[in-house]
Design a protein around this motif. Structure first.
Motif, PDB file in Angstrom:
ATOM      1  N   UNK A 191      -6.554  -1.358  -6.127  1.00 34.20           N
ATOM      2  CA  UNK A 191      -7.342  -0.138  -6.010  1.00 34.20           C
ATOM      3  C   UNK A 191      -6.438   1.065  -6.180  1.00 34.20           C
ATOM      4  N   UNK A 205       0.841  -1.196   0.000  1.00 33.30           N
ATOM      5  CA  UNK A 205       0.000   0.000   0.000  1.00 33.30           C
ATOM      6  C   UNK A 205       0.878   1.249   0.000  1.00 33.30           C
ATOM      7  N   UNK A 213      -3.170   0.382  -3.909  1.00 37.68           N
ATOM      8  CA  UNK A 213      -2.954  -0.920  -3.289  1.00 37.68           C
ATOM      9  C   UNK A 213      -2.583  -1.929  -4.370  1.00 37.68           C
ATOM     10  N   UNK A 260      -0.223  11.083   3.973  1.00 38.18           N
ATOM     11  CA  UNK A 260      -0.686  11.553   5.269  1.00 38.18           C
ATOM     12  C   UNK A 260      -0.337  13.027   5.443  1.00 38.18           C
ATOM     13  N   UNK A 300       0.272   5.308   1.033  1.00 41.19           N
ATOM     14  CA  UNK A 300      -0.638   6.256   1.659  1.00 41.19           C
ATOM     15  C   UNK A 300      -0.033   7.656   1.615  1.00 41.19           C
ATOM     16  N   UNK A 347      -4.729   1.757  15.523  1.00 39.69           N
ATOM     17  CA  UNK A 347      -3.289   1.916  15.366  1.00 39.69           C
ATOM     18  C   UNK A 347      -2.833   3.098  16.235  1.00 39.69           C
ATOM     19  N   UNK A 404      -1.339  -4.495   8.705  1.00 41.28           N
ATOM     20  CA  UNK A 404      -0.431  -3.774   7.833  1.00 41.28           C
ATOM     21  C   UNK A 404       0.780  -3.330   8.641  1.00 41.28           C
ATOM     22  N   UNK A 413       3.580   7.188   3.142  1.00 40.05           N
ATOM     23  CA  UNK A 413       3.809   5.947   3.877  1.00 40.05           C
ATOM     24  C   UNK A 413       3.624   4.743   2.960  1.00 40.05           C
ATOM     25  N   UNK A 446      -8.731   4.897   6.871  1.00 38.57           N
ATOM     26  CA  UNK A 446      -8.293   5.332   8.181  1.00 38.57           C
ATOM     27  C   UNK A 446      -9.214   6.436   8.682  1.00 38.57           C
ATOM     28  N   UNK A 447      -9.334   6.533  10.014  1.00 35.59           N
ATOM     29  CA  UNK A 447     -10.090   7.613  10.620  1.00 35.59           C
ATOM     30  C   UNK A 447      -9.322   8.920  10.582  1.00 35.59           C
ATOM     31  N   UNK A 448      -9.973   9.950  11.089  1.00 35.48           N
ATOM     32  CA  UNK A 448      -9.400  11.297  11.055  1.00 35.48           C
ATOM     33  C   UNK A 448      -8.288  11.487  12.075  1.00 35.48           C
ATOM     34  N   UNK A 449      -8.202  10.596  13.062  1.00 27.99           N
ATOM     35  CA  UNK A 449      -7.103  10.640  14.021  1.00 27.99           C
ATOM     36  C   UNK A 449      -7.405  11.424  15.286  1.00 27.99           C
ATOM     37  N   UNK A 490      -3.392  14.312  10.348  1.00 22.95           N
ATOM     38  CA  UNK A 490      -4.571  13.612   9.852  1.00 22.95           C
ATOM     39  C   UNK A 490      -4.288  12.127   9.691  1.00 22.95           C
ATOM     40  N   UNK A 491      -5.349  11.364   9.427  1.00 20.38           N
ATOM     41  CA  UNK A 491      -5.169   9.952   9.144  1.00 20.38           C
ATOM     42  C   UNK A 491      -4.652   9.741   7.740  1.00 20.38           C
ATOM     43  N   UNK A 492      -3.930   8.650   7.510  1.00 24.61           N
ATOM     44  CA  UNK A 492      -3.429   8.359   6.162  1.00 24.61           C
ATOM     45  C   UNK A 492      -4.569   8.147   5.170  1.00 24.61           C
ATOM     46  N   UNK A 520      -5.379   6.275   1.558  1.00 20.49           N
ATOM     47  CA  UNK A 520      -4.852   5.276   0.632  1.00 20.49           C
ATOM     48  C   UNK A 520      -4.765   5.854  -0.777  1.00 20.49           C
ATOM     49  N   UNK A 552      -5.379   6.059  15.639  1.00 19.64           N
ATOM     50  CA  UNK A 552      -6.138   5.959  14.397  1.00 19.64           C
ATOM     51  C   UNK A 552      -6.987   4.701  14.388  1.00 19.64           C
ATOM     52  N   UNK A 559      -8.255   4.225  -6.820  1.00 16.55           N
ATOM     53  CA  UNK A 559      -9.317   5.200  -7.048  1.00 16.55           C
ATOM     54  C   UNK A 559      -8.998   6.593  -6.494  1.00 16.55           C
ATOM     55  N   UNK A 560      -8.116   6.686  -5.506  1.00 18.58           N
ATOM     56  CA  UNK A 560      -7.792   7.992  -4.936  1.00 18.58           C
ATOM     57  C   UNK A 560      -6.404   8.476  -5.362  1.00 18.58           C
ATOM     58  N   UNK A 595     -11.883  -0.573  -0.420  1.00 18.41           N
ATOM     59  CA  UNK A 595     -10.786   0.266   0.008  1.00 18.41           C
ATOM     60  C   UNK A 595     -10.688   0.296   1.516  1.00 18.41           C
ATOM     61  N   UNK A 596      -9.465   0.350   2.004  1.00 16.38           N
ATOM     62  CA  UNK A 596      -9.174   0.421   3.425  1.00 16.38           C
ATOM     63  C   UNK A 596      -9.151   1.878   3.840  1.00 16.38           C
TER      64      UNK A 596
END
Lengths: 115, 112
Positions: free
Chosen positions: A56, A33, A48, A37, A35, B35, A104, A91, B102-105, A41-43, A45, B88, A58-59, B99-100
């Motif tokens: 995937x 993967x 993949x 970040x 990512x 995480x 992961x 990441x 992650x939250x906003x943290x 904030x959260x990573x 994706x 997270x 898509x982003x 798709x996997x």
């Protein structure tokens, strides 16, 4: 067991320049993967891979970002040309595969600053 | 729009205090993971919760998965400076999504 390796750790470039990041996953891990970040904030994706195929993307901003995973092992992520908003930590993570329960393992990331 | 919203976004507490971090979604998840990420490092998996209503304990950390599998919480008892980091939640929404996310943290600082 060696972890996920990434290089470089830091990179500073000017906007409109190109940059490439490298990732070496844990040996035997089929899934890789990338990512993005943003600080605090959260990573998110970007892409993949399962072995050397894309599962995937898509982003992934495909007009400027590209990624490949040659021979299902190492991977590179490229940005061309870079924009200011691409400043972030990139990441790389790998997992043995599967889906819902996969753990992961992350590398330390590459911090990119675009001036 | 974020699929997984965490609250609070920032938390600063004194050593020894208790705290709870929340992870909420309008979507149902097959499982959720938590995480912890320290500065300059990648996230490290703490736990995976799979069954609705499930509670898992990891030393001073207690994780709960909501009955409807749309939310989760992380409770830390007697926080220590070593608990400082970005927490997270993450997971795959039920089939229909591949798709996997992650939250906003939640950024936690424990002051000695």
């Amino acid at each position: 067991e060696a972890g996920v390796a990434q290089s470089p750790r830091y990179k500073i470039i000017e906007k409109r320049q190109s940059v490439a990041f490298w990732c070496n996953p844990i040996s035997g891990h089929a899934t890789l993967y990338w990512y993005q970040q943003i600080l605090g904030q959260g990573p998110k994706l970007l892409i993949q891979f399962q072995n050397n195929g894309v599962v995937d993307d898509s982003q992934l901003p495909k007009d400027r970002f590209s990624a490949e995973r040659l021979k299902g092992v190492d991977s590179t992520l490229k940005i061309q040309p870079a924009k200011l908003e691409d400043s972030a930590v990139y990441l790389c993570a790998s997992s043995q595969g599967g889906r819902a329960y996969n753990e992961q393992f992350f590398g330390p990331g590459t911090r990119l600053t675009v001036l | 729009t974020q699929l997984l919203e965490q609250s609070p976004q920032f938390l600063s507490i004194q050593e020894g205090e208790n705290l709870t971090v929340y992870c909420n979604s309008s979507s149902v998840f097959s499982s959720l993971q938590w995480y912890r990420q320290e500065p300059g490092e990648g996230p490290v998996l703490l736990v995976t919760v799979v069954t609705g209503g499930e509670v898992k304990k990891l030393k001073r950390l207690t994780f709960q998965f909501g009955d409807a599998r749309k939310d989760s919480s992380l409770h830390i008892t007697a926080a220590q400076p070593g608990d400082t980091g970005l927490y997270l939640c993450a997971g795959f929404p039920l089939p229909g999504f591949d798709q996997f996310y992650f939250g906003t943290g939640t950024s936690l600082t424990v002051i000695p």
